[in-house]
Design a protein around this motif. Structure first.
Motif, mmCIF file in Angstrom:
data_model
loop_
_atom_site.group_PDB
_atom_site.id
_atom_site.type_symbol
_atom_site.label_atom_id
_atom_site.label_comp_id
_atom_site.label_asym_id
_atom_site.label_seq_id
_atom_site.Cartn_x
_atom_site.Cartn_y
_atom_site.Cartn_z
ATOM 1 N N TYR A 44 0.830 -1.209 0.000
ATOM 2 C CA TYR A 44 0.000 0.000 0.000
ATOM 3 C C TYR A 44 0.863 1.257 0.000
ATOM 4 N N VAL A 45 1.793 1.329 0.925
ATOM 5 C CA VAL A 45 2.625 2.528 1.015
ATOM 6 C C VAL A 45 3.550 2.653 -0.190
ATOM 7 N N ASN A 46 4.052 1.561 -0.699
ATOM 8 C CA ASN A 46 4.913 1.613 -1.888
ATOM 9 C C ASN A 46 4.142 2.044 -3.132
ATOM 10 N N ALA A 47 2.871 1.657 -3.230
ATOM 11 C CA ALA A 47 2.062 2.000 -4.401
ATOM 12 C C ALA A 47 1.516 3.423 -4.348
ATOM 13 N N HIS A 48 1.154 3.905 -3.155
ATOM 14 C CA HIS A 48 0.435 5.175 -3.057
ATOM 15 C C HIS A 48 1.220 6.312 -2.425
ATOM 16 N N ALA A 49 2.316 6.020 -1.784
ATOM 17 C CA ALA A 49 3.148 7.068 -1.188
ATOM 18 C C ALA A 49 4.597 6.596 -1.133
ATOM 19 N N PRO A 50 5.191 6.297 -2.296
ATOM 20 C CA PRO A 50 6.551 5.750 -2.289
ATOM 21 C C PRO A 50 7.574 6.673 -1.633
ATOM 22 N N HIS A 51 7.311 7.974 -1.656
ATOM 23 C CA HIS A 51 8.229 8.924 -1.022
ATOM 24 C C HIS A 51 8.212 8.815 0.509
ATOM 25 N N LEU A 52 7.203 8.141 1.054
ATOM 26 C CA LEU A 52 7.105 7.957 2.505
ATOM 27 C C LEU A 52 7.452 6.542 2.954
ATOM 28 N N ALA A 53 7.713 5.665 2.007
ATOM 29 C CA ALA A 53 7.929 4.250 2.323
ATOM 30 C C ALA A 53 9.065 4.033 3.326
ATOM 31 N N ASN A 54 10.116 4.797 3.211
ATOM 32 C CA ASN A 54 11.245 4.601 4.124
ATOM 33 C C ASN A 54 11.019 5.266 5.481
ATOM 34 N N ARG A 55 9.906 5.977 5.642
ATOM 35 C CA ARG A 55 9.605 6.643 6.912
ATOM 36 C C ARG A 55 8.494 5.944 7.701
ATOM 37 N N CYS A 56 7.970 4.841 7.156
ATOM 38 C CA CYS A 56 6.889 4.118 7.823
ATOM 39 C C CYS A 56 7.342 2.731 8.235
ATOM 40 N N GLY A 57 6.825 2.315 9.359
ATOM 41 C CA GLY A 57 7.065 0.954 9.813
ATOM 42 C C GLY A 57 5.739 0.230 9.916
ATOM 43 N N VAL A 58 5.790 -1.083 9.911
ATOM 44 C CA VAL A 58 4.578 -1.901 10.029
ATOM 45 C C VAL A 58 4.532 -2.476 11.439
ATOM 46 N N GLU A 59 3.380 -2.317 12.087
ATOM 47 C CA GLU A 59 3.163 -2.865 13.426
ATOM 48 C C GLU A 59 2.047 -3.898 13.366
ATOM 49 N N SER A 60 2.120 -4.876 14.220
ATOM 50 C CA SER A 60 1.036 -5.853 14.313
ATOM 51 C C SER A 60 0.187 -5.536 15.541
ATOM 52 N N ILE A 61 -1.093 -5.912 15.448
ATOM 53 C CA ILE A 61 -2.023 -5.664 16.550
ATOM 54 C C ILE A 61 -3.071 -6.765 16.541
ATOM 55 N N THR A 62 -3.508 -7.175 17.716
ATOM 56 C CA THR A 62 -4.567 -8.169 17.814
ATOM 57 C C THR A 62 -5.917 -7.451 17.891
ATOM 58 N N PRO A 63 -6.996 -8.144 17.578
ATOM 59 C CA PRO A 63 -8.313 -7.515 17.680
ATOM 60 C C PRO A 63 -8.612 -6.971 19.082
ATOM 61 N N ASN A 64 -8.104 -7.614 20.127
ATOM 62 C CA ASN A 64 -8.325 -7.143 21.504
ATOM 63 C C ASN A 64 -7.694 -5.779 21.751
#
Length: 94
Positions: A44-64
């Motif tokens: 998603y970030v690479n396709a729609h905001a490649p200029h921000l890709a190196n400034r974003c990290g991916v976090e995991s979260i549970t439904p709770n």
């Protein structure tokens, strides 16, 4: 089940969507973008905001953990990303 979120590495803010259906003049209310897979968040970030890709990290979260996070940050719901490349998002108000 685990969901994935994009978060700015510089200021700690999450990637949020503001649907066009918001009424003008009102404070926009954000929907936290949620991805079903780690690679979908990166796509998603690479396709729609490649200029921000190196400034974003991916976090995991549970439904709770999701509802308390929405309340803490003041989001009105989630934007479940169904197709990262086409930016097809299903908005759900919590």
């Amino acid at each position: 089940m685990v969901y994935y979120l994009l978060r700015s590495q510089s200021d700690g803010k999450y990637v949020v969507a503001y649907p066009e259906t918001e009424i003008e003049g009102k404070n926009p209310q954000g929907y936290l973008l949620v991805f079903p897979e780690h690679f979908e968040a990166l796509s998603y970030v690479n396709a729609h905001a490649p200029h921000l890709a190196n400034r974003c990290g991916v976090e995991s979260i549970t439904p709770n953990q999701l509802k308390p996070l929405l309340q803490r940050w003041g989001y009105v719901g989630i934007g479940m990303v169904k197709d990262a490349l086409l930016a097809r998002i299903e908005f759900l108000t919590i």
